[in-house]
Design an enzyme around this catalytic site. Structure first.
Site, PDB file in Angstrom:
ATOM      1  N   GLU A 337       0.834  -1.202   0.000  1.00  0.00           N
ATOM      2  CA  GLU A 337       0.000   0.000   0.000  1.00  0.00           C
ATOM      3  C   GLU A 337       0.868   1.251   0.000  1.00  0.00           C
ATOM      4  O   GLU A 337       1.699   1.435   0.892  1.00  0.00           O
ATOM      5  CB  GLU A 337      -0.887   0.047   1.247  1.00  0.00           C
ATOM      6  CG  GLU A 337      -1.979  -0.990   1.288  1.00  0.00           C
ATOM      7  CD  GLU A 337      -2.850  -0.857   2.529  1.00  0.00           C
ATOM      8  OE1 GLU A 337      -3.870  -1.561   2.599  1.00  0.00           O
ATOM      9  OE2 GLU A 337      -2.515  -0.063   3.431  1.00  0.00           O
ATOM     10  N   CYS A 338       0.666   2.108  -0.962  1.00  0.00           N
ATOM     11  CA  CYS A 338       1.235   3.456  -0.984  1.00  0.00           C
ATOM     12  C   CYS A 338       2.746   3.438  -0.728  1.00  0.00           C
ATOM     13  O   CYS A 338       3.515   3.054  -1.593  1.00  0.00           O
ATOM     14  CB  CYS A 338       0.492   4.344   0.023  1.00  0.00           C
ATOM     15  SG  CYS A 338       0.689   6.111  -0.259  1.00  0.00           S
ATOM     16  N   GLY A 339       3.196   3.826   0.463  1.00  0.00           N
ATOM     17  CA  GLY A 339       4.622   3.825   0.749  1.00  0.00           C
ATOM     18  C   GLY A 339       5.250   2.463   0.599  1.00  0.00           C
ATOM     19  O   GLY A 339       6.424   2.336   0.218  1.00  0.00           O
ATOM     20  N   MET A 341       4.405   0.331  -1.645  1.00  0.00           N
ATOM     21  CA  MET A 341       4.607   0.207  -3.087  1.00  0.00           C
ATOM     22  C   MET A 341       5.844   0.978  -3.532  1.00  0.00           C
ATOM     23  O   MET A 341       6.626   0.491  -4.357  1.00  0.00           O
ATOM     24  CB  MET A 341       3.365   0.714  -3.829  1.00  0.00           C
ATOM     25  CG  MET A 341       3.488   0.675  -5.338  1.00  0.00           C
ATOM     26  SD  MET A 341       1.965   1.172  -6.201  1.00  0.00           S
ATOM     27  CE  MET A 341       1.871   2.918  -5.752  1.00  0.00           C
ATOM     28  N   SER A 428      -0.843  -0.683  -4.791  1.00  0.00           N
ATOM     29  CA  SER A 428      -1.662   0.480  -5.137  1.00  0.00           C
ATOM     30  C   SER A 428      -1.379   1.597  -4.147  1.00  0.00           C
ATOM     31  O   SER A 428      -0.856   1.361  -3.046  1.00  0.00           O
ATOM     32  CB  SER A 428      -3.150   0.112  -5.085  1.00  0.00           C
ATOM     33  OG  SER A 428      -3.971   1.232  -5.378  1.00  0.00           O
TER      34      SER A 428
END
Length: 453
Positions: A337-339, A341, A428
């Site tokens: 998730e986010c960081g 990724m 994502s």
């Protein structure tokens, strides 16, 4: 099971940046020091404010949102917290009436009394108008009162008090509170928490975090609000009813899920961890910043956080990188998730233009930007139904990967987030609230049962 009555307060404001978290955390710390059992919550999606509330109360902090959680989940969390609490404290999000649903919607749904924190810098009589508007904009809202923040001195406080009480006559603390004046906090760094680009600085990063909370508690103790007794708070009780039991199928029974957790990967909802455990998984922790190897596990979760603040250390974490790469090569699931990724990419360009090599498990690069790239609620339609959550990031991604899905904003906004699949990796910018669809979470950490998302 019978209903419960517990004192509760929702701490709101006319806008962001008024000092809600400082007051909420300071009040929680004050009550905890006095021996009260305090359980705190945060409205809406947020990872940083709950860290301060958890430090103040010594208890985990869950998020409450009528859309992201749903009413059933909100009811269950309030009920469980009330079992072992003397008082419930809920910190609002943005302004009281901002968002769909708003903090006011939550307050009305559960009859939560509202306490308004209003920054009084550069105003006097207008303070009374703002407080009046917050109180009466929607009917049916229970009202505790208003606390003035960032007050210049005693003379300024007297003007603000008169704007609420309608005069300068002497009144007792009890009378002032009954008429909606909760006191004033001074304009000083002592009663403010430090911030940076994603919000507040993480509580665990500061050596003086507890001292800051104690200073806030001490300042609040000098106000009519802080001098209210436990007995006085009973007038603000709410009635909570038990939720219907919803047992989960243990679709992750026997599976070990490794979760990255340190200063670079700290955006972890306690509720998400609990959902994994409720699904039967054993949760293991590891620290990429400490260059720890991936534990022996069946699946991995790389949550969001601040990889951009620790990029050189993460780049040098070869043991972590190599064991993650071996995990992926073996076809085992990894959700980033986010960081999380960003750390898997080939490179990350920092705000100062420095390009730092990352782990190279996903093709692509990201660049930090000075402005917010995306913010808001999102829903991902998985084969197991809708998984809800949000997005909040300052970076932009360039990748050769073709998205296998896109999230959808609930209010029809234009900004959706791509969901990528690369081997056994799914990634994502989307931050998922696992409890919104445990079946989808079980499916994701089983690797999607071999099906493309």
């Amino acid at each position: 099971m019978d209903a419960l009555q517990r004192p509760a307060v929702l701490i709101a404001a006319p806008a962001s940046g008024q000092g809600k978290t400082s007051v909420a955390a300071g009040l929680a710390r004050l009550w905890t020091r006095q021996g009260w059992r305090v359980r705190a919550f945060k409205c809406g999606p947020d990872f940083l404010d709950p860290q301060w509330l958890a430090l103040a109360t010594g208890q985990p902090v869950d998020n409450l949102d009528l859309w992201m959680n749903g009413e059933t989940d909100v009811r269950a969390r309030l009920w469980r917290a009330a079992q072992a609490a003397d008082i419930l404290l809920i910190e609002g999000v943005m302004g009281l009436y901002d968002g769909q649903p708003s903090a006011a919607d939550l307050a009305l749904a559960w009859d939560l009394p509202v306490l308004a924190v209003v920054s009084a810098a550069s105003m006097a009589g207008t303070f009374g108008a703002i407080v009046h508007g917050l109180r009466h904009y929607r009917s049916g809202l229970r009202w505790v009162g208003a606390l003035a923040n960032r007050v210049a001195g005693e003379a300024h406080a007297a003007m603000l008090r008169a704007a609420v009480l309608g005069g300068g006559e002497a009144v007792t603390d009890e009378e002032a509170v009954a008429r909606g004046w909760l006191g004033a906090l001074p304009r000083t760094d002592v009663v403010a928490l430090p911030e940076r680009h994603l919000g507040l600085t993480q509580a665990a990063e500061l050596s003086d975090s507890v001292a800051r909370l104690d200073a806030l508690a001490d300042a609040l103790a000098q106000t009519p609000l802080g001098r209210m007794s436990r007995a006085a708070w009973q007038r603000w009780s709410v009635r909570l009813t038990p939720p219907m039991p919803t047992p989960l199928e243990p679709v992750l029974a026997g599976r070990r899920i490794a979760v990255a957790r340190d200063a670079a990967f700290s955006f972890i909802y306690p509720a998400n961890v609990q959902t994994l455990q409720d699904l039967g998984a054993q949760v293991l922790w590891f620290s990429p910043l400490a260059n720890e190897p991936l534990p022996d596990c069946d699946a991995v979760w790389l949550p969001g956080g601040y990889p951009e603040l620790h990029a050189p250390a993460l780049s040098a974490a070869r043991i972590t990188r190599d064991t993650l790469a071996a995990h992926v090569a073996a076809g085992r699931p990894l959700w980033a998730e986010c960081g999380g990724m960003l750390a898997l990419l080939e490179a990350l360009t920092l705000a100062d233009g420095t390009c730092v090599p990352m782990w190279g498990i996903l093709p692509g690069r990201a660049r930090m930007q000075p402005r917010l790239a995306a913010l808001g609620m999102q829903a991902w339609s998985t084969p197991q139904g809708e998984l809800r959550g949000h997005t909040f990031h300052y970076s932009a991604l360039e990748t050769s990967l073709t998205p296998v899905a896109h999230t959808v904003p609930p209010q029809g906004g234009r900004r959706a987030e791509a969901v990528y699949a690369h081997g056994s990796v799914h990634a994502s910018y989307f931050h998922a609230w696992f409890a919104s669809n445990p079946a989808a979470v079980g499916w994701l950490f089983r690797g999607g049962d071999g099906r493309c998302i």
